[in-house]
Write a protein that holds these residues in place. Structure first.
Motif, PDB file in Angstrom:
ATOM      1  N   SER A 136       0.826  -1.208   0.000  1.00 51.72           N
ATOM      2  CA  SER A 136       0.000   0.000   0.000  1.00 51.72           C
ATOM      3  C   SER A 136       0.859   1.257   0.000  1.00 51.72           C
ATOM      4  O   SER A 136       0.377   2.349   0.283  1.00 51.72           O
ATOM      5  CB  SER A 136      -0.954   0.014   1.199  1.00 51.72           C
ATOM      6  OG  SER A 136      -0.245   0.081   2.408  1.00 51.72           O
ATOM      7  N   ALA A 137       2.114   1.120  -0.331  1.00 51.67           N
ATOM      8  CA  ALA A 137       3.047   2.207  -0.621  1.00 51.67           C
ATOM      9  C   ALA A 137       2.945   3.359   0.366  1.00 51.67           C
ATOM     10  O   ALA A 137       3.423   3.281   1.494  1.00 51.67           O
ATOM     11  CB  ALA A 137       2.832   2.674  -2.063  1.00 51.67           C
ATOM     12  N   PHE A 138       2.296   4.449  -0.059  1.00 50.92           N
ATOM     13  CA  PHE A 138       2.315   5.686   0.718  1.00 50.92           C
ATOM     14  C   PHE A 138       1.666   5.537   2.089  1.00 50.92           C
ATOM     15  O   PHE A 138       1.992   6.291   3.006  1.00 50.92           O
ATOM     16  CB  PHE A 138       1.665   6.827  -0.061  1.00 50.92           C
ATOM     17  CG  PHE A 138       0.620   6.421  -1.042  1.00 50.92           C
ATOM     18  CD1 PHE A 138      -0.696   6.285  -0.675  1.00 50.92           C
ATOM     19  CD2 PHE A 138       0.969   6.172  -2.360  1.00 50.92           C
ATOM     20  CE1 PHE A 138      -1.661   5.911  -1.587  1.00 50.92           C
ATOM     21  CE2 PHE A 138       0.009   5.783  -3.291  1.00 50.92           C
ATOM     22  CZ  PHE A 138      -1.319   5.658  -2.900  1.00 50.92           C
ATOM     23  N   VAL A 139       0.742   4.594   2.255  1.00 48.28           N
ATOM     24  CA  VAL A 139       0.163   4.356   3.579  1.00 48.28           C
ATOM     25  C   VAL A 139       1.239   3.826   4.521  1.00 48.28           C
ATOM     26  O   VAL A 139       1.402   4.302   5.652  1.00 48.28           O
ATOM     27  CB  VAL A 139      -1.011   3.365   3.497  1.00 48.28           C
ATOM     28  CG1 VAL A 139      -1.562   3.073   4.889  1.00 48.28           C
ATOM     29  CG2 VAL A 139      -2.112   3.917   2.602  1.00 48.28           C
ATOM     30  N   GLN A 140       2.006   2.862   4.044  1.00 50.81           N
ATOM     31  CA  GLN A 140       3.055   2.292   4.881  1.00 50.81           C
ATOM     32  C   GLN A 140       4.242   3.231   5.045  1.00 50.81           C
ATOM     33  O   GLN A 140       4.885   3.251   6.086  1.00 50.81           O
ATOM     34  CB  GLN A 140       3.479   0.935   4.306  1.00 50.81           C
ATOM     35  CG  GLN A 140       2.384  -0.112   4.500  1.00 50.81           C
ATOM     36  CD  GLN A 140       2.621  -1.365   3.681  1.00 50.81           C
ATOM     37  OE1 GLN A 140       2.291  -1.416   2.513  1.00 50.81           O
ATOM     38  NE2 GLN A 140       3.200  -2.386   4.293  1.00 50.81           N
ATOM     39  N   TRP A 141       4.543   4.044   4.034  1.00 45.32           N
ATOM     40  CA  TRP A 141       5.580   5.064   4.195  1.00 45.32           C
ATOM     41  C   TRP A 141       5.182   6.069   5.279  1.00 45.32           C
ATOM     42  O   TRP A 141       6.005   6.481   6.076  1.00 45.32           O
ATOM     43  CB  TRP A 141       5.812   5.802   2.878  1.00 45.32           C
ATOM     44  CG  TRP A 141       6.229   4.932   1.737  1.00 45.32           C
ATOM     45  CD1 TRP A 141       6.873   3.717   1.813  1.00 45.32           C
ATOM     46  CD2 TRP A 141       6.032   5.196   0.350  1.00 45.32           C
ATOM     47  NE1 TRP A 141       7.085   3.212   0.554  1.00 45.32           N
ATOM     48  CE2 TRP A 141       6.581   4.085  -0.374  1.00 45.32           C
ATOM     49  CE3 TRP A 141       5.463   6.233  -0.371  1.00 45.32           C
ATOM     50  CZ2 TRP A 141       6.558   4.021  -1.767  1.00 45.32           C
ATOM     51  CZ3 TRP A 141       5.440   6.169  -1.760  1.00 45.32           C
ATOM     52  CH2 TRP A 141       5.982   5.076  -2.447  1.00 45.32           C
ATOM     53  N   THR A 142       3.899   6.446   5.279  1.00 41.99           N
ATOM     54  CA  THR A 142       3.413   7.383   6.288  1.00 41.99           C
ATOM     55  C   THR A 142       3.533   6.785   7.679  1.00 41.99           C
ATOM     56  O   THR A 142       3.942   7.462   8.633  1.00 41.99           O
ATOM     57  CB  THR A 142       1.951   7.771   6.002  1.00 41.99           C
ATOM     58  OG1 THR A 142       1.857   8.388   4.708  1.00 41.99           O
ATOM     59  CG2 THR A 142       1.428   8.757   7.050  1.00 41.99           C
ATOM     60  N   GLY A 143       3.176   5.512   7.833  1.00 44.24           N
ATOM     61  CA  GLY A 143       3.314   4.855   9.120  1.00 44.24           C
ATOM     62  C   GLY A 143       4.756   4.761   9.566  1.00 44.24           C
ATOM     63  O   GLY A 143       5.052   4.826  10.766  1.00 44.24           O
ATOM     64  N   LYS A 144       5.667   4.607   8.639  1.00 43.75           N
ATOM     65  CA  LYS A 144       7.088   4.455   8.964  1.00 43.75           C
ATOM     66  C   LYS A 144       7.747   5.783   9.317  1.00 43.75           C
ATOM     67  O   LYS A 144       8.529   5.861  10.275  1.00 43.75           O
ATOM     68  CB  LYS A 144       7.812   3.819   7.772  1.00 43.75           C
ATOM     69  CG  LYS A 144       9.274   3.463   8.016  1.00 43.75           C
ATOM     70  CD  LYS A 144       9.856   2.797   6.778  1.00 43.75           C
ATOM     71  CE  LYS A 144      11.301   2.377   6.998  1.00 43.75           C
ATOM     72  NZ  LYS A 144      11.410   1.197   7.886  1.00 43.75           N
ATOM     73  N   PHE A 145       7.417   6.853   8.559  1.00 43.96           N
ATOM     74  CA  PHE A 145       8.151   8.104   8.707  1.00 43.96           C
ATOM     75  C   PHE A 145       7.363   9.231   9.385  1.00 43.96           C
ATOM     76  O   PHE A 145       7.960  10.216   9.821  1.00 43.96           O
ATOM     77  CB  PHE A 145       8.634   8.590   7.332  1.00 43.96           C
ATOM     78  CG  PHE A 145       9.650   7.695   6.705  1.00 43.96           C
ATOM     79  CD1 PHE A 145      10.933   7.617   7.211  1.00 43.96           C
ATOM     80  CD2 PHE A 145       9.321   6.907   5.620  1.00 43.96           C
ATOM     81  CE1 PHE A 145      11.886   6.777   6.642  1.00 43.96           C
ATOM     82  CE2 PHE A 145      10.258   6.061   5.040  1.00 43.96           C
ATOM     83  CZ  PHE A 145      11.540   5.998   5.551  1.00 43.96           C
ATOM     84  N   VAL A 146       6.039   9.140   9.448  1.00 47.98           N
ATOM     85  CA  VAL A 146       5.244  10.225  10.040  1.00 47.98           C
ATOM     86  C   VAL A 146       4.668   9.759  11.376  1.00 47.98           C
ATOM     87  O   VAL A 146       5.190  10.089  12.429  1.00 47.98           O
ATOM     88  CB  VAL A 146       4.139  10.703   9.078  1.00 47.98           C
ATOM     89  CG1 VAL A 146       3.360  11.869   9.692  1.00 47.98           C
ATOM     90  CG2 VAL A 146       4.756  11.136   7.743  1.00 47.98           C
ATOM     91  N   CYS A 147       3.578   8.993  11.348  1.00 49.10           N
ATOM     92  CA  CYS A 147       3.026   8.419  12.574  1.00 49.10           C
ATOM     93  C   CYS A 147       1.915   7.438  12.220  1.00 49.10           C
ATOM     94  O   CYS A 147       1.305   7.551  11.145  1.00 49.10           O
ATOM     95  CB  CYS A 147       2.506   9.497  13.531  1.00 49.10           C
ATOM     96  SG  CYS A 147       0.936  10.239  13.062  1.00 49.10           S
ATOM     97  N   PRO A 148       1.638   6.459  13.090  1.00 51.92           N
ATOM     98  CA  PRO A 148       0.599   5.474  12.797  1.00 51.92           C
ATOM     99  C   PRO A 148      -0.784   6.099  12.612  1.00 51.92           C
ATOM    100  O   PRO A 148      -1.567   5.605  11.793  1.00 51.92           O
ATOM    101  CB  PRO A 148       0.636   4.551  14.019  1.00 51.92           C
ATOM    102  CG  PRO A 148       1.993   4.718  14.601  1.00 51.92           C
ATOM    103  CD  PRO A 148       2.358   6.146  14.330  1.00 51.92           C
ATOM    104  N   SER A 149      -1.092   7.156  13.355  1.00 50.96           N
ATOM    105  CA  SER A 149      -2.417   7.783  13.258  1.00 50.96           C
ATOM    106  C   SER A 149      -2.645   8.360  11.873  1.00 50.96           C
ATOM    107  O   SER A 149      -3.717   8.210  11.289  1.00 50.96           O
ATOM    108  CB  SER A 149      -2.561   8.883  14.321  1.00 50.96           C
ATOM    109  OG  SER A 149      -2.360   8.373  15.609  1.00 50.96           O
ATOM    110  N   ALA A 150      -1.629   9.030  11.335  1.00 49.73           N
ATOM    111  CA  ALA A 150      -1.740   9.585   9.988  1.00 49.73           C
ATOM    112  C   ALA A 150      -1.864   8.469   8.954  1.00 49.73           C
ATOM    113  O   ALA A 150      -2.606   8.587   7.977  1.00 49.73           O
ATOM    114  CB  ALA A 150      -0.537  10.468   9.676  1.00 49.73           C
ATOM    115  N   ALA A 151      -1.136   7.368   9.164  1.00 49.74           N
ATOM    116  CA  ALA A 151      -1.223   6.239   8.237  1.00 49.74           C
ATOM    117  C   ALA A 151      -2.607   5.614   8.259  1.00 49.74           C
ATOM    118  O   ALA A 151      -3.155   5.252   7.210  1.00 49.74           O
ATOM    119  CB  ALA A 151      -0.171   5.189   8.597  1.00 49.74           C
TER     120      ALA A 151
END
Length: 535
Positions: A99-114
């Protein structure tokens, strides 16, 4: 859940070994099959977003914003997706996840944003399926009104289902054919509409830039803002090149080529296509989408009024192919998004499953079922109303997604530098960083704010709650998902960059080229000539 995923001993970093494929967690270890080649990824990137938004939505934008309004709108939206695509390219090569950008967001931003991004994007794919199915009814109405709307929806719902259930290799070939048709036809559109505008067709004399001179902008600043959701909706889907990286034989080769084709798609499909519409079609034409008549596409209107009915029929056929293609891509992307969410622990574990040929059945079932079901809203509502509802929903989800992609890229580069790594070690580097990433992020934020203004004070209406929620409910859904996830995951607002494992879920490359080996028997010998390791 901790902001940082838990890693098993098998995810410790190892050197890439030729002939050995190892996978780790955080979404990399999936049951998907890497059956897509550079050809598939490039053509999907070229044609995935060419659908109802361009062929039909351009007419609605022309009527509400005027010829200059729609052209400037496509320039702005084009610069944004160009920026987003470069961010996708750099991350998709290193982290090709389902799911690309969803998992990138979880990795580099935060789980809530993902969490908010993943479910918002999944719903936008569902909405797009519904939108493309109802577009089929509008397109086929050009030829006949004898078949009930529900009949057309049902027939082509099963077509989209069929494309997806026959496996990713069949899906890839279908999209290559559809994209080739769309890409080839745009050349015919550009040259033929230049001729008609110059007076070379039997239907009318020279037009030139008459409509630009009469009223370049309609409804002023509000009219321009009203154009942006359709422009964003038209270009949504371009980011799907990041999703297909997880099922691509060699992302390091395929993804940069797809990113490199962005300028061609933007200049040909959108800017020149939109320009041809503005110089050939009167914004006040009653047949424009949202007005009266079944000849909804401005391109069809241009050919019909130029006295070229064969080209009008051919244009309508290409629109038909486009909307079915975009619907099938949305089914593909929605299923992979649910798989990525499941690997993050944000969806039921059953969505991780795929069969022996790489078909994620649970995700496909829920995405295609709900998308087809929503399409039946068109039975009791006008096509223009349904298009407005769905495009507004999708465009705001898309803006949020594009913004998070750019933010994830910025955070990834920040983490890379913070942990003392050399930029030269990135498997592929975008020459546009950091300017493009910041450009895309800032404009996404500004347009979300501007659409709030347009939702509160709509064109030609007094402020009312119904219009506000119809136009802005996407943002409300995103905020509620984010707040709910914040209560569940707790923890800091940002993932601590110093604790991010940059090698987790990363793909490592060696010099051997997987796709060259494919010529001598991909399935039998690929693993002997590629060395990349998932950690």
């Amino acid at each position: 859940m901790d902001d940082k995923p838990e890693y098993s001993p098998s995810t410790e970093k190892q050197a890439p070994v030729v002939g050995e494929v190892q996978q780790g967690d955080y979404g990399a270890d999936t049951e998907l099959r890497r059956l897509l080649s550079t050809r598939h990824v490039t053509m999907i990137a070229l044609g995935s977003s060419i659908g109802m938004g361009l062929w039909l939505g351009s007419g609605k934008s022309l009527a509400s914003g005027g010829p200059a309004g729609i052209f400037v709108g496509y320039i702005l939206a084009g610069s944004m997706i160009w920026s987003v695509s470069h961010s996708i390219g750099e991350m998709a090569v290193m982290y090709p996840l389902p799911s690309a950008f969803v998992q990138w967001t979880g990795k580099f931003v935060c789980p809530s944003a993902a969490f908010a991004l993943g479910w918002a994007y999944w719903f936008s794919y569902v909405i797009t399926i519904a939108n493309e199915l109802q577009a089929v009814c509008t397109v086929l109405g050009f030829w006949t009104d004898k078949v009930p709307i529900a009949g057309w929806i049902t027939i082509f719902w099963f077509v989209i289902i069929g494309i997806n259930v026959f496996g990713v290799n069949v899906f890839g070939e279908v999209e290559v054919v559809c994209s080739t048709i769309k890409f080839g036809w745009i050349f015919v559109v550009i040259f033929s509409l230049i001729v008609t505008s110059a007076g070379g067709a039997p239907g009318h004399g020279p037009i030139g830039f008459r409509y630009w001179n009469e009223e370049p902008f309609i409804n002023g600043f509000k009219g321009f803002l009203s154009v942006m959701p359709t422009c964003i909706f038209a270009m949504s889907g371009s980011e799907n090149s990041g999703l297909v990286a997880a099922e691509t034989a060699n992302p390091k080769k395929a993804v940069p080529r797809a990113v490199g084709s962005i300028w061609l798609r933007l200049s040909l499909f959108y800017l020149l296509g939109a320009l041809m519409v503005t110089i050939n079609v009167d914004p006040q034409n009653p047949d424009i989408f949202g007005g009266e008549g079944t000849n909804a596409s401005p391109f069809v209107i241009a050919y019909r009024e130029a006295g070229l009915p064969p080209l009008a029929h051919m244009m309508n056929a290409v629109i038909f192919i486009s909307v079915v293609s975009t619907g099938s891509i949305s089914g593909y992307a929605g299923a992979r998004t649910t798989m990525g969410l499941a690997h993050l622990g944000m969806a039921p574990a059953g969505f991780k499953k795929a069969d022996g040929t790489g078909r994620p059945w649970p995700g496909l079932f829920i995405t295609l079922t709900l998308g087809g079901g929503l399409a039946y809203l068109n039975v009791n509502n006008s096509a223009s109303d349904v298009f407005t509802w769905f495009s507004n929903l999708t465009s705001l989800f898309t803006l949020f997604g594009w913004g998070m992609i750019c933010l994830s890229h910025i955070r990834m580069r920040y983490t890379w530098k913070l942990q003392g790594r050399d930029v030269a070690d990135l498997p592929w580097k975008s020459w546009t960083y950091p300017y493009a990433a910041w450009w895309g992020l800032i404009w996404c934020i500004l347009l979300i704010i501007c659409e709030f203004y347009l939702s509160v004070w709509p064109i030609g209406e007094k402020p009312n709650a119904e219009t506000f929620f119809a136009n802005y409910v996407s943002v409300i859904v995103i905020i509620l998902c984010y707040i709910g996830a914040r209560f569940y995951y707790k923890g800091p607002w940002w993932v601590d960059a110093s604790t991010i494992d940059l090698d987790a879920s990363r793909r490592f490359y060696v010099e051997n080229d997987l796709e060259k080996a494919k010529k001598t028997g991909f399935r039998a010998g690929a693993s002997k000539v590629v060395g990349f390791v998932f950690n």
